[in-house]
Design a protein around this motif. Structure first.
Motif, PDB file in Angstrom:
ATOM      1  N   GLU A  25       0.826  -1.216   0.000  1.00  0.00           N
ATOM      2  CA  GLU A  25       0.000   0.000   0.000  1.00  0.00           C
ATOM      3  C   GLU A  25       0.861   1.269   0.000  1.00  0.00           C
ATOM      4  O   GLU A  25       0.579   2.235  -0.703  1.00  0.00           O
ATOM      5  CB  GLU A  25      -0.948  -0.011   1.210  1.00  0.00           C
ATOM      6  CG  GLU A  25      -2.056  -1.041   1.049  1.00  0.00           C
ATOM      7  CD  GLU A  25      -2.733  -1.431   2.348  1.00  0.00           C
ATOM      8  OE1 GLU A  25      -2.335  -0.930   3.426  1.00  0.00           O
ATOM      9  OE2 GLU A  25      -3.667  -2.252   2.290  1.00  0.00           O
ATOM     10  N   MET A  26       1.931   1.235   0.804  1.00  0.00           N
ATOM     11  CA  MET A  26       2.780   2.430   0.869  1.00  0.00           C
ATOM     12  C   MET A  26       3.477   2.672  -0.462  1.00  0.00           C
ATOM     13  O   MET A  26       3.549   3.805  -0.951  1.00  0.00           O
ATOM     14  CB  MET A  26       3.803   2.302   2.006  1.00  0.00           C
ATOM     15  CG  MET A  26       3.156   2.499   3.363  1.00  0.00           C
ATOM     16  SD  MET A  26       4.227   2.121   4.739  1.00  0.00           S
ATOM     17  CE  MET A  26       5.176   3.559   4.877  1.00  0.00           C
ATOM     18  N   ALA A  59      -1.709   7.284   6.795  1.00  0.00           N
ATOM     19  CA  ALA A  59      -2.972   6.743   6.251  1.00  0.00           C
ATOM     20  C   ALA A  59      -2.968   5.219   6.246  1.00  0.00           C
ATOM     21  O   ALA A  59      -3.986   4.587   6.545  1.00  0.00           O
ATOM     22  CB  ALA A  59      -3.194   7.265   4.835  1.00  0.00           C
ATOM     23  N   VAL A  60      -1.816   4.620   5.933  1.00  0.00           N
ATOM     24  CA  VAL A  60      -1.761   3.153   5.863  1.00  0.00           C
ATOM     25  C   VAL A  60      -1.967   2.555   7.259  1.00  0.00           C
ATOM     26  O   VAL A  60      -2.713   1.584   7.424  1.00  0.00           O
ATOM     27  CB  VAL A  60      -0.439   2.679   5.204  1.00  0.00           C
ATOM     28  CG1 VAL A  60      -0.322   1.157   5.262  1.00  0.00           C
ATOM     29  CG2 VAL A  60      -0.377   3.147   3.748  1.00  0.00           C
ATOM     30  N   HIS A  79      -4.885  11.705  -2.136  1.00  0.00           N
ATOM     31  CA  HIS A  79      -4.681  10.516  -2.993  1.00  0.00           C
ATOM     32  C   HIS A  79      -4.370   9.270  -2.163  1.00  0.00           C
ATOM     33  O   HIS A  79      -4.864   8.179  -2.451  1.00  0.00           O
ATOM     34  CB  HIS A  79      -3.526  10.713  -3.989  1.00  0.00           C
ATOM     35  CG  HIS A  79      -3.580  11.986  -4.769  1.00  0.00           C
ATOM     36  ND1 HIS A  79      -2.485  12.538  -5.392  1.00  0.00           N
ATOM     37  CD2 HIS A  79      -4.609  12.819  -5.032  1.00  0.00           C
ATOM     38  CE1 HIS A  79      -2.829  13.652  -5.996  1.00  0.00           C
ATOM     39  NE2 HIS A  79      -4.108  13.853  -5.790  1.00  0.00           N
ATOM     40  N   GLY A  80      -3.506   9.438  -1.159  1.00  0.00           N
ATOM     41  CA  GLY A  80      -3.065   8.287  -0.367  1.00  0.00           C
ATOM     42  C   GLY A  80      -4.219   7.650   0.392  1.00  0.00           C
ATOM     43  O   GLY A  80      -4.354   6.433   0.434  1.00  0.00           O
ATOM     44  N   HIS A  81      -5.068   8.497   0.969  1.00  0.00           N
ATOM     45  CA  HIS A  81      -6.166   7.968   1.788  1.00  0.00           C
ATOM     46  C   HIS A  81      -7.151   7.168   0.943  1.00  0.00           C
ATOM     47  O   HIS A  81      -7.579   6.086   1.329  1.00  0.00           O
ATOM     48  CB  HIS A  81      -6.889   9.113   2.506  1.00  0.00           C
ATOM     49  CG  HIS A  81      -5.964   9.980   3.305  1.00  0.00           C
ATOM     50  ND1 HIS A  81      -5.271  11.031   2.743  1.00  0.00           N
ATOM     51  CD2 HIS A  81      -5.595   9.932   4.606  1.00  0.00           C
ATOM     52  CE1 HIS A  81      -4.529  11.602   3.682  1.00  0.00           C
ATOM     53  NE2 HIS A  81      -4.701  10.954   4.820  1.00  0.00           N
ATOM     54  N   ASP A 278      12.618   7.960   5.727  1.00  0.00           N
ATOM     55  CA  ASP A 278      11.530   7.682   4.787  1.00  0.00           C
ATOM     56  C   ASP A 278      10.657   6.556   5.355  1.00  0.00           C
ATOM     57  O   ASP A 278      11.180   5.493   5.723  1.00  0.00           O
ATOM     58  CB  ASP A 278      12.152   7.260   3.438  1.00  0.00           C
ATOM     59  CG  ASP A 278      11.109   7.082   2.345  1.00  0.00           C
ATOM     60  OD1 ASP A 278      10.024   6.543   2.645  1.00  0.00           O
ATOM     61  OD2 ASP A 278      11.398   7.458   1.206  1.00  0.00           O
ATOM     62  N   PRO A 279       9.344   6.771   5.453  1.00  0.00           N
ATOM     63  CA  PRO A 279       8.477   5.747   6.067  1.00  0.00           C
ATOM     64  C   PRO A 279       8.540   4.398   5.352  1.00  0.00           C
ATOM     65  O   PRO A 279       8.364   3.347   5.990  1.00  0.00           O
ATOM     66  CB  PRO A 279       7.075   6.358   5.969  1.00  0.00           C
ATOM     67  CG  PRO A 279       7.180   7.503   5.021  1.00  0.00           C
ATOM     68  CD  PRO A 279       8.595   7.972   5.061  1.00  0.00           C
TER      69      PRO A 279
END
Ligand SMILES: Cc1ncc(C[n+]2csc(CCOP(=O)(O)OP(=O)(O)O)c2C)c(N)n1
Length: 334
Positions: A25-26, A59-60, A79-81, A278-279
Protein backbone atom coordinates in the motif's frame (compact mmCIF):
# COMPACT_ATOMS: atom_id res chain seq x y z
CA UNK A 1 7.02 12.50 23.67
CA UNK A 2 6.71 10.57 20.40
CA UNK A 3 6.10 6.82 20.73
CA UNK A 4 9.15 4.98 19.44
CA UNK A 5 9.11 2.25 16.82
CA UNK A 6 10.77 -0.20 19.18
CA UNK A 7 8.18 0.38 21.90
CA UNK A 8 5.35 -0.02 19.42
CA UNK A 9 6.82 -3.18 17.93
CA UNK A 10 6.62 -4.98 21.24
CA UNK A 11 2.88 -4.32 21.33
CA UNK A 12 1.96 -6.06 18.11
CA UNK A 13 3.84 -8.41 15.86
CA UNK A 14 2.78 -8.34 12.26
CA UNK A 15 2.42 -11.44 10.14
CA UNK A 16 4.34 -11.68 6.91
CA UNK A 17 1.09 -11.25 4.92
CA UNK A 18 0.07 -8.14 6.78
CA UNK A 19 3.42 -6.39 6.63
CA UNK A 20 3.80 -7.19 2.95
CA UNK A 21 0.38 -5.65 2.42
CA UNK A 22 1.55 -2.56 4.33
CA UNK A 23 4.57 -2.26 2.04
CA UNK A 24 2.33 -2.85 -0.99
CA UNK A 25 0.00 0.00 0.00
CA UNK A 26 2.78 2.43 0.87
CA UNK A 27 4.61 1.76 -2.37
CA UNK A 28 1.37 1.95 -4.36
CA UNK A 29 0.71 5.44 -2.99
CA UNK A 30 4.31 6.56 -3.55
CA UNK A 31 4.57 5.33 -7.11
CA UNK A 32 1.07 6.46 -8.05
CA UNK A 33 1.92 9.98 -6.94
CA UNK A 34 5.32 9.99 -8.64
CA UNK A 35 3.48 9.15 -11.86
CA UNK A 36 0.91 11.90 -11.17
CA UNK A 37 3.78 14.37 -10.74
CA UNK A 38 5.02 13.39 -14.22
CA UNK A 39 1.54 13.79 -15.72
CA UNK A 40 1.21 17.18 -14.04
CA UNK A 41 4.52 18.30 -15.52
CA UNK A 42 3.32 17.14 -18.94
CA UNK A 43 0.29 19.39 -18.57
CA UNK A 44 -2.17 16.49 -18.37
CA UNK A 45 -3.52 17.45 -14.94
CA UNK A 46 -5.25 20.79 -14.47
CA UNK A 47 -5.88 22.69 -11.24
CA UNK A 48 -4.21 21.98 -7.93
CA UNK A 49 -2.44 18.75 -7.06
CA UNK A 50 -0.98 18.15 -3.59
CA UNK A 51 1.21 15.11 -3.11
CA UNK A 52 1.29 12.93 0.02
CA UNK A 53 4.85 11.68 -0.56
CA UNK A 54 6.56 11.22 2.84
CA UNK A 55 3.33 10.91 4.82
CA UNK A 56 2.27 7.40 3.69
CA UNK A 57 2.74 5.70 7.08
CA UNK A 58 -0.12 7.71 8.59
CA UNK A 59 -2.97 6.74 6.25
CA UNK A 60 -1.76 3.15 5.86
CA UNK A 61 -1.56 2.66 9.64
CA UNK A 62 -5.06 4.07 10.07
CA UNK A 63 -6.47 1.70 7.47
CA UNK A 64 -4.87 -1.27 9.23
CA UNK A 65 -6.43 -0.30 12.56
CA UNK A 66 -10.00 0.39 11.40
CA UNK A 67 -12.65 -1.76 9.73
CA UNK A 68 -13.74 -1.43 6.12
CA UNK A 69 -17.09 0.05 7.12
CA UNK A 70 -15.55 2.73 9.32
CA UNK A 71 -15.41 6.21 7.79
CA UNK A 72 -12.49 8.27 6.55
CA UNK A 73 -12.44 11.94 5.59
CA UNK A 74 -9.52 14.24 4.80
CA UNK A 75 -8.25 17.41 3.17
CA UNK A 76 -7.13 18.12 -0.41
CA UNK A 77 -3.97 15.99 0.13
CA UNK A 78 -6.14 12.96 -0.42
CA UNK A 79 -4.68 10.52 -2.99
CA UNK A 80 -3.06 8.29 -0.37
CA UNK A 81 -6.17 7.97 1.79
CA UNK A 82 -8.53 7.01 -1.01
CA UNK A 83 -6.05 4.53 -2.48
CA UNK A 84 -5.51 2.82 0.86
CA UNK A 85 -9.28 2.55 1.34
CA UNK A 86 -9.27 0.37 -1.79
CA UNK A 87 -10.38 2.72 -4.57
CA UNK A 88 -9.45 1.72 -8.10
CA UNK A 89 -6.25 3.55 -9.19
CA UNK A 90 -7.67 3.88 -12.72
CA UNK A 91 -10.65 5.85 -11.38
CA UNK A 92 -8.38 8.13 -9.33
CA UNK A 93 -6.03 8.73 -12.25
CA UNK A 94 -9.04 9.37 -14.53
CA UNK A 95 -10.30 11.99 -12.07
CA UNK A 96 -6.96 13.78 -12.08
CA UNK A 97 -6.73 13.85 -15.87
CA UNK A 98 -10.44 14.78 -16.10
CA UNK A 99 -11.82 11.74 -17.92
CA UNK A 100 -15.34 10.33 -17.99
CA UNK A 101 -14.64 7.44 -15.58
CA UNK A 102 -13.10 9.64 -12.90
CA UNK A 103 -14.10 8.76 -9.35
CA UNK A 104 -16.01 12.07 -9.13
CA UNK A 105 -16.94 12.01 -12.83
CA UNK A 106 -14.15 14.54 -13.53
CA UNK A 107 -15.98 17.20 -11.53
CA UNK A 108 -13.76 17.23 -8.46
CA UNK A 109 -10.16 16.76 -9.54
CA UNK A 110 -7.23 15.95 -7.29
CA UNK A 111 -8.56 17.79 -4.24
CA UNK A 112 -12.08 16.34 -4.24
CA UNK A 113 -11.83 12.59 -4.51
CA UNK A 114 -14.86 10.77 -3.09
CA UNK A 115 -15.63 7.07 -2.84
CA UNK A 116 -18.70 6.19 -0.81
CA UNK A 117 -18.44 2.52 -1.81
CA UNK A 118 -15.24 2.42 0.25
CA UNK A 119 -16.55 4.76 2.99
CA UNK A 120 -14.27 7.60 1.92
CA UNK A 121 -15.98 10.99 2.21
CA UNK A 122 -13.44 13.31 0.58
CA UNK A 123 -11.20 15.21 -0.43
CA UNK A 124 -11.98 18.80 0.87
CA UNK A 125 -10.33 21.94 -0.50
CA UNK A 126 -11.23 24.37 2.28
CA UNK A 127 -8.63 24.15 5.04
CA UNK A 128 -10.38 22.54 8.03
CA UNK A 129 -13.67 22.16 6.11
CA UNK A 130 -13.70 18.41 6.62
CA UNK A 131 -13.46 18.66 10.43
CA UNK A 132 -17.12 19.61 11.12
CA UNK A 133 -18.27 17.22 8.38
CA UNK A 134 -16.33 14.34 9.97
CA UNK A 135 -17.72 15.32 13.37
CA UNK A 136 -21.22 15.14 11.90
CA UNK A 137 -20.49 11.69 10.48
CA UNK A 138 -19.42 10.51 13.93
CA UNK A 139 -22.55 12.07 15.43
CA UNK A 140 -24.66 10.12 12.89
CA UNK A 141 -22.91 6.88 13.88
CA UNK A 142 -23.60 7.49 17.54
CA UNK A 143 -27.23 8.45 16.85
CA UNK A 144 -27.82 5.34 14.75
CA UNK A 145 -25.77 3.12 17.06
CA UNK A 146 -24.03 1.56 14.07
CA UNK A 147 -20.70 1.12 15.91
CA UNK A 148 -18.68 2.83 13.19
CA UNK A 149 -15.64 4.99 13.85
CA UNK A 150 -14.74 8.10 11.83
CA UNK A 151 -11.11 8.98 11.14
CA UNK A 152 -10.77 12.66 10.28
CA UNK A 153 -7.41 13.88 8.91
CA UNK A 154 -6.18 17.47 8.59
CA UNK A 155 -2.92 19.43 8.57
CA UNK A 156 -1.54 21.33 11.58
CA UNK A 157 -2.51 24.68 10.02
CA UNK A 158 -6.16 23.59 10.07
CA UNK A 159 -5.97 23.46 13.87
CA UNK A 160 -6.10 27.24 13.96
CA UNK A 161 -9.48 27.34 12.23
CA UNK A 162 -12.55 28.08 14.33
CA UNK A 163 -14.36 24.99 13.09
CA UNK A 164 -11.65 22.79 14.61
CA UNK A 165 -12.42 24.15 18.08
CA UNK A 166 -16.19 24.03 17.70
CA UNK A 167 -15.98 20.45 16.45
CA UNK A 168 -13.71 19.22 19.22
CA UNK A 169 -15.85 20.84 21.87
CA UNK A 170 -18.96 19.07 20.59
CA UNK A 171 -17.19 15.75 20.05
CA UNK A 172 -15.99 15.73 23.64
CA UNK A 173 -19.28 16.93 25.10
CA UNK A 174 -21.32 14.35 23.18
CA UNK A 175 -18.81 11.51 23.36
CA UNK A 176 -18.41 10.90 19.64
CA UNK A 177 -16.57 7.90 18.16
CA UNK A 178 -14.05 9.92 16.16
CA UNK A 179 -10.27 10.03 15.74
CA UNK A 180 -8.92 13.47 14.87
CA UNK A 181 -5.58 13.04 13.13
CA UNK A 182 -3.34 16.02 12.63
CA UNK A 183 -0.90 15.09 9.87
CA UNK A 184 1.66 17.47 11.24
CA UNK A 185 4.11 17.90 8.38
CA UNK A 186 5.44 21.08 10.06
CA UNK A 187 4.36 23.57 7.35
CA UNK A 188 1.11 25.13 6.26
CA UNK A 189 2.19 26.06 2.74
CA UNK A 190 5.40 27.97 3.64
CA UNK A 191 4.51 28.81 7.26
CA UNK A 192 6.23 26.77 9.94
CA UNK A 193 4.11 25.44 12.81
CA UNK A 194 5.97 27.57 15.39
CA UNK A 195 5.16 30.76 13.48
CA UNK A 196 1.43 30.05 13.47
CA UNK A 197 0.66 28.18 16.66
CA UNK A 198 1.04 29.60 20.16
CA UNK A 199 1.28 26.07 21.58
CA UNK A 200 3.52 23.70 19.66
CA UNK A 201 2.66 20.58 21.66
CA UNK A 202 -0.52 20.02 19.73
CA UNK A 203 -1.91 17.17 21.82
CA UNK A 204 -1.75 19.41 24.91
CA UNK A 205 -4.08 21.84 23.19
CA UNK A 206 -6.85 19.29 22.85
CA UNK A 207 -6.30 17.60 26.19
CA UNK A 208 -6.26 20.89 28.09
CA UNK A 209 -9.04 22.67 26.26
CA UNK A 210 -11.49 19.90 25.44
CA UNK A 211 -10.62 16.88 27.59
CA UNK A 212 -9.85 14.92 24.48
CA UNK A 213 -7.16 12.30 25.00
CA UNK A 214 -4.21 13.48 22.91
CA UNK A 215 -1.12 11.61 21.82
CA UNK A 216 1.95 12.61 19.79
CA UNK A 217 3.64 9.95 17.70
CA UNK A 218 6.30 9.45 15.07
CA UNK A 219 4.34 9.83 11.86
CA UNK A 220 7.17 8.40 9.75
CA UNK A 221 6.85 5.11 11.58
CA UNK A 222 3.99 2.82 10.59
CA UNK A 223 4.36 0.80 13.81
CA UNK A 224 4.14 3.78 16.15
CA UNK A 225 1.16 5.11 14.19
CA UNK A 226 -0.58 1.75 14.19
CA UNK A 227 -0.35 1.56 17.97
CA UNK A 228 -1.93 5.03 18.34
CA UNK A 229 -4.73 4.22 15.92
CA UNK A 230 -5.46 0.86 17.57
CA UNK A 231 -5.78 2.52 21.00
CA UNK A 232 -7.96 5.26 19.55
CA UNK A 233 -10.25 2.80 17.77
CA UNK A 234 -10.70 0.88 21.02
CA UNK A 235 -11.52 4.10 22.90
CA UNK A 236 -14.06 5.05 20.23
CA UNK A 237 -15.76 1.65 20.10
CA UNK A 238 -15.75 0.79 23.80
CA UNK A 239 -16.14 4.20 25.42
CA UNK A 240 -17.49 6.30 22.56
CA UNK A 241 -14.76 8.85 23.22
CA UNK A 242 -12.82 10.92 20.69
CA UNK A 243 -9.00 10.86 20.42
CA UNK A 244 -6.59 13.40 18.99
CA UNK A 245 -3.37 12.20 17.35
CA UNK A 246 -0.45 14.49 16.49
CA UNK A 247 1.19 12.44 13.73
CA UNK A 248 4.60 14.05 13.35
CA UNK A 249 5.34 13.53 9.70
CA UNK A 250 6.96 15.40 6.81
CA UNK A 251 6.20 16.09 3.19
CA UNK A 252 9.10 15.46 0.85
CA UNK A 253 7.60 17.55 -1.98
CA UNK A 254 6.41 21.15 -2.14
CA UNK A 255 3.05 22.18 -0.72
CA UNK A 256 1.49 21.54 -4.14
CA UNK A 257 2.80 20.64 -7.58
CA UNK A 258 3.20 24.32 -8.41
CA UNK A 259 5.61 24.87 -5.48
CA UNK A 260 9.31 24.01 -5.25
CA UNK A 261 10.46 21.28 -2.84
CA UNK A 262 11.93 23.67 -0.26
CA UNK A 263 11.84 27.32 -1.42
CA UNK A 264 12.95 29.81 1.26
CA UNK A 265 10.94 28.35 4.14
CA UNK A 266 13.02 25.20 4.62
CA UNK A 267 16.48 24.06 3.59
CA UNK A 268 17.57 21.32 1.19
CA UNK A 269 19.49 19.83 4.12
CA UNK A 270 16.35 19.57 6.23
CA UNK A 271 14.51 17.72 3.45
CA UNK A 272 17.47 15.38 2.91
CA UNK A 273 17.74 14.75 6.61
CA UNK A 274 14.07 13.81 6.88
CA UNK A 275 14.38 11.53 3.86
CA UNK A 276 16.73 9.38 5.91
CA UNK A 277 13.60 8.44 7.86
CA UNK A 278 11.53 7.68 4.79
CA UNK A 279 8.48 5.75 6.07
CA UNK A 280 8.87 3.13 3.34
CA UNK A 281 12.50 2.50 4.35
CA UNK A 282 11.36 1.94 7.95
CA UNK A 283 8.89 -0.76 6.88
CA UNK A 284 11.46 -2.40 4.58
CA UNK A 285 13.93 -2.42 7.48
CA UNK A 286 11.35 -4.19 9.66
CA UNK A 287 10.79 -6.78 6.93
CA UNK A 288 14.53 -7.31 6.68
CA UNK A 289 15.14 -7.43 10.46
CA UNK A 290 12.41 -10.02 10.89
CA UNK A 291 13.40 -12.01 7.80
CA UNK A 292 9.86 -11.71 6.42
CA UNK A 293 10.82 -11.48 2.74
CA UNK A 294 13.96 -11.64 0.63
CA UNK A 295 15.19 -8.75 -1.49
CA UNK A 296 14.14 -10.53 -4.67
CA UNK A 297 10.58 -11.06 -3.32
CA UNK A 298 10.39 -7.33 -2.56
CA UNK A 299 11.80 -6.45 -5.99
CA UNK A 300 9.24 -8.69 -7.73
CA UNK A 301 6.39 -7.22 -5.73
CA UNK A 302 7.58 -3.66 -6.42
CA UNK A 303 7.79 -4.38 -10.13
CA UNK A 304 4.29 -5.85 -10.13
CA UNK A 305 2.82 -2.80 -8.37
CA UNK A 306 4.58 -0.45 -10.80
CA UNK A 307 3.15 -2.40 -13.74
CA UNK A 308 -0.36 -2.33 -12.26
CA UNK A 309 -0.12 1.44 -11.80
CA UNK A 310 1.22 2.02 -15.30
CA UNK A 311 -1.58 -0.07 -16.81
CA UNK A 312 -4.25 1.74 -14.75
CA UNK A 313 -2.89 5.11 -15.82
CA UNK A 314 -2.71 4.09 -19.48
CA UNK A 315 -6.37 2.98 -19.33
CA UNK A 316 -7.34 6.24 -17.60
CA UNK A 317 -5.63 8.35 -20.25
CA UNK A 318 -7.47 6.43 -22.96
CA UNK A 319 -10.88 7.12 -21.48
CA UNK A 320 -13.19 9.57 -23.28
CA UNK A 321 -13.53 13.14 -22.06
CA UNK A 322 -16.73 13.80 -20.08
CA UNK A 323 -19.69 14.87 -22.22
CA UNK A 324 -20.61 18.54 -22.03
CA UNK A 325 -24.30 17.70 -21.45
CA UNK A 326 -23.41 15.96 -18.13
CA UNK A 327 -22.05 19.20 -16.67
CA UNK A 328 -25.12 19.92 -14.56
CA UNK A 329 -25.76 16.30 -13.49
CA UNK A 330 -25.32 15.45 -9.79
CA UNK A 331 -25.57 19.05 -8.65
CA UNK A 332 -28.70 18.28 -6.62
CA UNK A 333 -29.80 14.99 -5.07
CA UNK A 334 -33.12 13.91 -6.63
C1 LIG B 1 -10.15 28.40 4.57
C2 LIG B 1 -8.92 28.36 3.70
N1 LIG B 1 -7.94 29.29 3.89
C3 LIG B 1 -6.84 29.26 3.13
C4 LIG B 1 -6.69 28.32 2.14
C5 LIG B 1 -5.41 28.28 1.31
N2 LIG B 1 -4.58 27.15 1.75
C6 LIG B 1 -4.57 26.01 1.04
S1 LIG B 1 -3.61 24.86 1.76
C7 LIG B 1 -3.15 25.86 3.02
C8 LIG B 1 -2.19 25.38 4.10
C9 LIG B 1 -2.75 24.29 4.94
O1 LIG B 1 -1.76 23.63 5.67
P1 LIG B 1 -2.05 22.39 6.60
O2 LIG B 1 -3.44 22.49 7.15
O3 LIG B 1 -0.95 22.27 7.59
O4 LIG B 1 -2.06 21.15 5.60
P2 LIG B 1 -0.90 20.58 4.67
O5 LIG B 1 -0.99 21.33 3.36
O6 LIG B 1 0.37 20.79 5.38
O7 LIG B 1 -1.26 19.15 4.46
C10 LIG B 1 -3.75 27.10 2.87
C11 LIG B 1 -3.56 28.23 3.80
C12 LIG B 1 -7.72 27.38 1.95
N3 LIG B 1 -7.67 26.42 1.03
N4 LIG B 1 -8.82 27.40 2.76
Amino acid sequence: MAASAAAAKTVQKFSKEEIIQVYREMHLIRRFEERMAQLYQQGKIGGFCHLYIGQEAVAVAAEHAIAKDDYMITSYRDHGHVLVRGADPEKIAAELVAKEGGIAKAKGGSMHLFDIEHNFYGGHGIVGGQIPVGTGMAFASKYRGDGRVTVCFFGEAAMNQGTFHESLNMASLWGLPIIYVCENNRYGMGTALERASAVKELSKRTAGAYHIEGVAADGMDFFAMHKCFSDAVERARKESRPTFIDAQTYRFRGHSMSDPVHSHYRTKEEVKDMQKRDPIKIVLQYIDDNLLASQSEIDNLTEKIDEEINESIARALNQPDPKAETLYDDVYVE
